[in-house]
Design an enzyme around this catalytic site. Sequence first.
Site, short mmCIF file in Angstrom:
data_model
loop_
_atom_site.label_atom_id
_atom_site.label_comp_id
_atom_site.label_asym_id
_atom_site.label_seq_id
_atom_site.Cartn_x
_atom_site.Cartn_y
_atom_site.Cartn_z
N ASP A 119 -15.31 -2.44 20.67
CA ASP A 119 -14.46 -3.40 21.39
C ASP A 119 -13.68 -4.37 20.50
O ASP A 119 -12.72 -5.00 20.96
CB ASP A 119 -15.28 -4.17 22.44
CG ASP A 119 -16.52 -4.87 21.85
OD1 ASP A 119 -16.47 -5.32 20.70
OD2 ASP A 119 -17.53 -4.96 22.58
N ASN B 16 -33.61 -7.90 22.57
CA ASN B 16 -33.20 -7.08 23.72
C ASN B 16 -34.03 -7.55 24.92
O ASN B 16 -35.23 -7.74 24.78
CB ASN B 16 -33.48 -5.59 23.43
CG ASN B 16 -32.73 -4.66 24.36
OD1 ASN B 16 -32.77 -4.82 25.57
ND2 ASN B 16 -32.07 -3.67 23.79
N CYS C 183 -1.99 16.15 13.17
CA CYS C 183 -0.73 16.68 12.63
C CYS C 183 -0.46 16.02 11.28
O CYS C 183 -0.92 14.92 11.01
CB CYS C 183 0.43 16.46 13.61
SG CYS C 183 1.14 14.80 13.57
N HIS D 271 -19.05 3.49 15.22
CA HIS D 271 -18.48 4.41 16.21
C HIS D 271 -16.97 4.25 16.37
O HIS D 271 -16.41 4.66 17.39
CB HIS D 271 -19.19 4.26 17.56
CG HIS D 271 -20.59 4.79 17.56
ND1 HIS D 271 -21.52 4.49 18.52
CD2 HIS D 271 -21.23 5.63 16.69
CE1 HIS D 271 -22.67 5.11 18.25
NE2 HIS D 271 -22.52 5.80 17.15
N THR E 189 -29.17 -2.79 21.65
CA THR E 189 -28.94 -1.35 21.74
C THR E 189 -30.17 -0.66 22.31
O THR E 189 -31.30 -1.06 22.02
CB THR E 189 -28.56 -0.72 20.38
OG1 THR E 189 -28.47 0.71 20.53
CG2 THR E 189 -29.55 -1.04 19.27
P1 OAD Z 1 -26.66 1.11 25.91
O1 OAD Z 1 -25.88 0.89 27.17
O2 OAD Z 1 -27.34 2.43 25.75
O3 OAD Z 1 -27.76 0.00 25.73
C1 OAD Z 1 -27.47 -1.37 25.88
C2 OAD Z 1 -28.71 -2.16 25.55
O4 OAD Z 1 -28.38 -3.54 25.63
C3 OAD Z 1 -29.89 -1.94 26.51
O5 OAD Z 1 -31.06 -1.69 25.75
C4 OAD Z 1 -30.01 -3.27 27.27
O6 OAD Z 1 -31.36 -3.60 27.58
C5 OAD Z 1 -29.44 -4.23 26.25
N1 OAD Z 1 -28.86 -5.47 26.81
C6 OAD Z 1 -28.26 -5.68 28.01
N2 OAD Z 1 -27.81 -6.95 28.12
C7 OAD Z 1 -28.14 -7.56 26.94
C8 OAD Z 1 -27.94 -8.88 26.43
N3 OAD Z 1 -27.30 -9.83 27.13
N4 OAD Z 1 -28.42 -9.15 25.19
C9 OAD Z 1 -29.06 -8.19 24.45
N5 OAD Z 1 -29.26 -6.94 24.89
C10 OAD Z 1 -28.80 -6.62 26.12
O7 OAD Z 1 -25.63 0.83 24.71
P2 OAD Z 1 -25.74 1.27 23.17
O8 OAD Z 1 -27.15 1.29 22.71
O9 OAD Z 1 -24.77 0.45 22.43
O10 OAD Z 1 -21.41 5.71 21.84
O11 OAD Z 1 -25.19 2.76 23.26
C11 OAD Z 1 -25.08 3.51 22.10
C12 OAD Z 1 -23.86 4.39 22.14
O12 OAD Z 1 -23.89 5.19 23.34
C13 OAD Z 1 -22.56 3.67 22.25
O13 OAD Z 1 -22.05 3.24 20.99
C14 OAD Z 1 -21.64 4.70 22.83
C15 OAD Z 1 -22.55 5.22 23.91
O14 OAD Z 1 -22.28 6.47 24.33
C16 OAD Z 1 -20.18 6.17 21.62
O15 OAD Z 1 -19.20 5.71 22.17
C17 OAD Z 1 -20.14 7.28 20.65
#
Ligand code: OAD
Length: 248
Positions: free
Chosen positions: A104, A217, A131, A119, A192
Amino acid sequence: MDSPVSDLAGQLRAARRVTVIAGAGLSAASGVPTFRGPGGLWRDFRPEELATAEAFERNPRLVWEWYDWRRQLISACRPNRAHEVLAAWNRRFARFALVTQNVDGLDERAGTTNVLRFHGSIWELSCFKRCEKAPESWRDDTAPFPELPPRCPHCGGLARPGVVWFGEAIDPGILQASREALACDVCLVVGTSAVVYPAAGLVLEAARLGAFTAEINPEPTEISGELDLAIAGKAEDVLDEVERLLSL
Ligand code: OAD
């Protein structure tokens, strides 16, 4: 007894080299939906169904509609307190690296300079057919695009978002720099779900190299049990509290 937050602050106070590995939860308070949380599904598709070269070849318009939606949404968001604290840490520590899975750009907007975009970036585009005339990637902030899918301005073929799709390799330079950043005093994983590799394995490598490892988290994750500290809380709250303790 010390609270987990003051424990983390104590580790950071003694640290010189700090590496943060971030996921979508870092941007949740900015209003960017996480992938696997509420609001993450777009028209009932899971990210694994859209973020692939095969999905793009099958239906580039559909895949671009998803990215166009996310680009519009993100362009209306602002960095939150968690991004601000990390920007302050970029200035505070002798060596600081942020390895982010987020595409983002909110960390750069908050002022963090050493961002390793594991990513890629949703604001970069590249030619799908690679290209010869097109640069490797180019920046384009247009949101929404007047017409989908956007085209490569050099060959007129399909343009693709500059993000890493499932099945694709991480940029070798970014992977190398991220691995180097794992030799650190404190490695902190923020927001994450730790299910997408190789990003999810990075903190365990930092642990093997001797770093103190911690997670922030609100939910337990696949790797919580393997870290020195797991703090159950939101990034924007916990990082704010840690920064307050560090500034005392
Ligand atoms: P996820 O959507 O899998 O996980 C988000 C995490 O953030 C979860 O474990 C939530 O519990 C936590 N969370 C939610 N709100 C929060 C807050 N306010 N503070 C801290 N944590 C919070 O997202 P990612 O782990 O980033 O890949 O996903 C990994 C990858 O999967 C992404 O980069 C993307 C996706 O497909 C690509 O685009 C290649």
